[in-house]
Structure formats: structure tokens, C-alpha cells
Design an enzyme around this catalytic site. Sequence first.
Site, short mmCIF file in Angstrom:
data_model
loop_
_atom_site.label_atom_id
_atom_site.label_comp_id
_atom_site.label_asym_id
_atom_site.label_seq_id
_atom_site.Cartn_x
_atom_site.Cartn_y
_atom_site.Cartn_z
N GLU A 1 -5.19 -3.87 11.99
CA GLU A 1 -6.31 -3.60 11.10
C GLU A 1 -6.78 -4.91 10.45
O GLU A 1 -7.94 -5.31 10.55
CB GLU A 1 -5.88 -2.60 10.04
CG GLU A 1 -6.92 -2.29 8.98
CD GLU A 1 -6.35 -1.49 7.82
OE1 GLU A 1 -7.16 -0.92 7.07
OE2 GLU A 1 -5.11 -1.43 7.66
N HIS A 2 -5.87 -5.58 9.75
CA HIS A 2 -6.15 -6.87 9.12
C HIS A 2 -5.32 -7.95 9.81
O HIS A 2 -4.18 -7.70 10.18
CB HIS A 2 -5.71 -6.88 7.64
CG HIS A 2 -6.27 -5.78 6.81
ND1 HIS A 2 -7.46 -5.87 6.14
CD2 HIS A 2 -5.77 -4.54 6.51
CE1 HIS A 2 -7.69 -4.75 5.46
NE2 HIS A 2 -6.66 -3.93 5.67
N HIS B 1 0.82 -1.22 0.00
CA HIS B 1 0.00 0.00 0.00
C HIS B 1 0.85 1.26 0.00
O HIS B 1 0.44 2.28 -0.54
CB HIS B 1 -0.94 0.01 1.21
CG HIS B 1 -2.21 -0.74 0.97
ND1 HIS B 1 -3.29 -0.19 0.32
CD2 HIS B 1 -2.57 -2.01 1.28
CE1 HIS B 1 -4.26 -1.08 0.25
NE2 HIS B 1 -3.86 -2.19 0.82
#
Length: 430
Positions: A329-330, A262
Site C-alpha cells: 500500500e505504502h 494502525h
Amino acid sequence: MNIYKLSELTPEKKDFIMRRAELDITEQMKIAKEVSDDIRKRGDEAVLEYTEKFDRVRLSADKMKVTAEEMESGFKNCDEKTREAIEYAVKNIRDFHEKQMPEEMWFTEVDKGLMVGEKTTPIVDVCLYVPHGKGSFPSVLCMLGVPAVVARVPKIVVVTPPNEKGDVDDAILAAAKIIGITEIYKVGGIQAVAAVAYGTETIPKCHKIIGPGNSYATAAKRVLASYIDTGLPAGPSESIILCDENADPEKAALDWMIEAEHGPDSAALLVTHSRELADKVVPIVERQLKKLSDKRREFIETNFSTYGGIIITNSLEESIGFVNEYAPEHMEVMTEKPFDILPRIKNAGEILLGDYTPITLCNFVLGPNAILPTGGFAKTYSSVSVADFLKRSSVGYASKEGFERVREYAGRFADVEGFETHALAVKERK
């Protein structure tokens, strides 16, 4: 590539890992304050000037809103395979979020003659922020738009930065049409947040804005938080792949790289008590990196040498403890019995189980929402859901008999807390 032994981390290094890319956006907030104040005074004129300055796109006021013709054209120009993927994703996302919808109203009797309950209604309007800087993100619109539609929000507004041609990308327009959203404005960054916080001649004022953005959009949300509800905190992407000695090193390596691509401020960690697994994963990653574009490869390499890396623990129990402390988050659970691990994971935006549930699926098509709390906020925040587009009103009713039953108790509280008219309302009531 960082490889850490958890038990040997210095407090400073562990703190660095835990904080991730906790951006200091002081300077962005100064700019956000100046721009927002100007937009409050000059409306559309200022929005257009800052769009040209920051996005290098010149628009006129009558071109800011996407027309029905542009929407239809974007849908038709979007290639068929992309449309099919969006339609499939929207179906699954809708199915998932429909299950979240609460009863519209419920009541229960807490005592004879005393009824209490809740009434749930959609918020009156919402602005969905869809970023554009690093590419086109129709998945973000799907994850925001579908639950807003399921929640039956009467007015849904989308803001998204224009591309270099001054248009909205076809995939975004196709997603909007499939979801059923018709109001889109070609504006992003600080100027978008300020425009919907204050309202301009063209862009409507909204009560809430939700969706991920760059550091400038984030700064604007902080500056304008007293004017508009800014939703959950969503910063740079992060993930943990939790593995035991039974994990497939090929799959672990592939999934470890997902969120690392990302950007350089992302944080991707592989956590395991198996040094043997870690030693197998490293060369696989090095091999897979050669298949990537220069940009994505550089992002991952930067990530794995800064906020990301491999954390080696002494046991599966210690690995789980680290996950709960980090609150990613994940996260993926790649262990022999992932469903046995599930109850022990307390803090995570999403939890994906097994060898065949990479983050990729949940980011796009599986159904659960992929807009998740970051920076450790998974300890107190949840993923975007229909709840972000609903509000609850408490409801109460007392019959005469019920009132007589509780008036003395209520009066006592009023006396203790010194509220004289509260006391009069129950003591003097005939």
C-alpha cells in the site's frame, strides 16, 4: 521481532507474509446480510436500532442528519491550529487532484469520415465513508471529499459513526466545511452501507460508496455489491521501507513504525540487503517504543512479531523484486539514488522518495491521495483519484462517406459472429 532472510524463507512462511492479515469475515458477512435485509424492510427504524446496539448511541430520526448549525458550531469549536492544518492539506490535495482532471471531451479522426472520442462526466452521487472507531479521521474526509468536489459530483453524502455523545467530531465538521460538503449523517458500520445502498426515509440511496471501514463495513460492502458500487478494496494498513546500505538507520526506524501503529493486523516491513543496517535499526526501534502510549506500543510489537518485520535480501535487485511481488500500500525508497529506483518499482499504492518524505506527509498533507489499495491489490488497483468520481462515455460519428468506407468490414464481422440484424443494419442501409 521478526528478522527474515528472504532466501531462507519456507514457502509457508513467505505465503503468510504475502497474505498479511487476510481476514476471514465469513461471520461478519452473515451479520451484515441479516442487518441489511432488516434495514431494507424497516428503514430508519432499523438503522436507529442497530446504531444503538453496535455504537451504543441512541438517536432519533430527526437527529441523524448533521444540521447547518452543528456544522458551524463544529467548525468554530475546532481549535485554530487544527483548522490551519486542514486548510493547508485541502489546498495541496486540491492542487494534486486538479492535475488529474481529464479533458471534458475529445475527438480524433480514425479514417476519413469516421470520428471517435470520449465524453467525461461526474457520477451523479457518491457516499463517502469516514470511519471513527479508533479516533477522529478528518484526513480521510479530505482524501475522499476533495477529489469528489474537484470532479464536480453533484451530490456528495458523508456517513460517519457518531461519537459517544451522538455527535460528529469537530475536526470532521471543520474539514467538511472547508472542503464544501454539507450533507453528513451520523451512522456507520453495516447500517450505514445498507442505508445508502437501499435508501431510507432519511438517508438517500447512492450509486457508490467509497472509503475505509472496519471488518463489518467491509462485510456489508461485499454483501451489497450488487446494489451499490463499493470502490477499491481497502483493508488493514501495510508498508515497506526499502533501504540500501546508505540509509540513515534513525530515519528508517522511525518510518518503519509508522504504519505498524494502525493496529495489530497491520503489516510493516523493512526490506534491505544490508545486515549492518538491520542491526542498527532494531535497537533504535526499541528505544523509540518507550516514548509511545501502551496501545500504540502494543500494536507495533504485535505487528513486528506477526505480519511485519525485517526482510534481509542478497542484493538491492532482490529487494526490488520482493517489493514488486508484495505490492505494498505504502512504500518508501531510502537509498542513495531513490530517483534511479523509481522506474523499477512496478507495484505500489504510493512511492515516496528520499530521507525526508515519511509516509506521514502523504497520509495527511503532501497532496497525493492516501486511500490506497491493500492486500496486494496494488498490482491492479490505483489510489483514490478523481477517476473514482468520473465516468467516460465513448462517442462515435460516421458521415455517409465514412459509412460506405467501413460497411463491408462491419458486415463481415456480423456474418462471422452470426448476428443477422447487425448485418442487415449495414447491408440494407441505403
